[in-house]
Enzyme design. Sequence first.
Site, PDB file in Angstrom:
ATOM      1  N   CYS A 138       1.441   4.815  13.923  1.00 14.37           N
ATOM      2  CA  CYS A 138       0.690   4.846  12.976  1.00 14.37           C
ATOM      3  C   CYS A 138      -0.822   5.203  13.265  1.00 14.37           C
ATOM      4  CB  CYS A 138       0.583   3.513  12.004  1.00 14.37           C
ATOM      5  SG  CYS A 138       2.055   2.813  11.678  1.00 14.37           S
ATOM      6  N   HIS A 271      -7.513   0.078   8.128  1.00 13.80           N
ATOM      7  CA  HIS A 271      -6.035   0.365   8.149  1.00 13.80           C
ATOM      8  C   HIS A 271      -5.455  -0.120   6.989  1.00 13.80           C
ATOM      9  CE1 HIS A 271      -2.615   1.666  10.319  1.00 13.80           C
ATOM     10  NE2 HIS A 271      -1.817   0.229   9.996  1.00 13.80           N
ATOM     11  N   HIS A 307       1.903   3.309   2.735  1.00 15.75           N
ATOM     12  CA  HIS A 307       1.764   3.460   4.308  1.00 15.75           C
ATOM     13  C   HIS A 307       2.428   4.556   4.964  1.00 15.75           C
ATOM     14  CE1 HIS A 307       0.931   2.837   8.413  1.00 15.75           C
ATOM     15  NE2 HIS A 307       1.255   1.541   8.448  1.00 15.75           N
TER      16      HIS A 307
END
Length: 380
Positions: A138, A271, A307
């Site tokens: 990620c 995040h 996400h």
Amino acid sequence: MVVSDQGGGTGALVTGMAWSTALGSDLDEVWQALLSGATGVAPVPSAHPLRNDQAAALPDLPMDLDPERRQYELGSRTLRAAVADAGLDVTDPRLRLVVGTSYGSHLDVPPVGLDRWGEVLATGLGMTRRPLMVSTACSAASDAILVGAALIAEGEEDVCVVGGVDVLTQAKRLGHSALGTMSPTALRAFDESHDGTILGEGAAFLVLERARSAQARGARVRGRLSGTGSANDAAGPTAPDPSGDTVVRAVTAALAAADRGTGEVGVLHAHGSGTPVNDDVESRGFARTFTNGAAPVVFATKGAFGHTLGATGALGAVALLLALRDKRVPPVPGLSTVMPGFPLPLPAGAAPLPFTGDVGLSVTLGFGGFTTCLALEVPA
């Protein structure tokens, strides 16, 4: 224990940027939608048992298109838009593409290698140089930005197109269901009732350019990437070190490279995945980093975009530059009651939150311990 950390000053100018999100692709229209509290998360049915059937898919990219083709279409149009925003042509021989993804379509179609899709993307657009590929889970897009900035800082390149692309696939949704990282309800980053993430797809690219190159052609400057920092805790394949050490080190390295102090940071794009583990790690890391009255406003966009895995760092960088431009951040979707102990101001509720300052940070956390921080600034 942190096993590695590094930082780098760049001074690379951002002369173009573009994104494709579940809320659309126009920079200002999507930004206004974020400021209004909109979200692109909606039901996306699956033939398989999932913890949650919601996701953030692109409204104009058919879900029945195979994942490899979706990745190409998404990357192609977004990259082309970023280069056009910089006033350049995608076939300009000076352009060096550095692009990241997590697994892309790799888990759902016969594998051609995580590097081949980038070559197909570049070749299809008529780019003349072989791209550089990054796959650090990620943090992949953030690390692609970091690599491009390093190439410019070291005199290897004048112009880099950097960013990430990732698509929503059945295998990823099944995998995150099995891992228990998916929320059964909704993504509520930093809320006291946070219980997991919701997946999405998207892409974003930025054009990084050496100052003399931008000045020579009279380019519009959207901002400056003034520093980068990265760290890896090697704690495990998925869960991060709970101490927040990598957040502290990545942020500290980025600020040192940018020659900035914590008190100069006005805004931070977190995040904000909505998983209790990641939210807690960021909270601890921020508490240890921002002391002595330093209190940047924090925001997060995954509740609106989903996400997006390997694309999330580039989407966050674009959102951060728009926040720095307008001096306000959008509300965090799903956030009503801030989790206990969160150390910095958050826009809880439905209204944007103003801030002061021209320095911002974007933080990403990736599986495998990858943590990256980008320091971005806009002209005062």
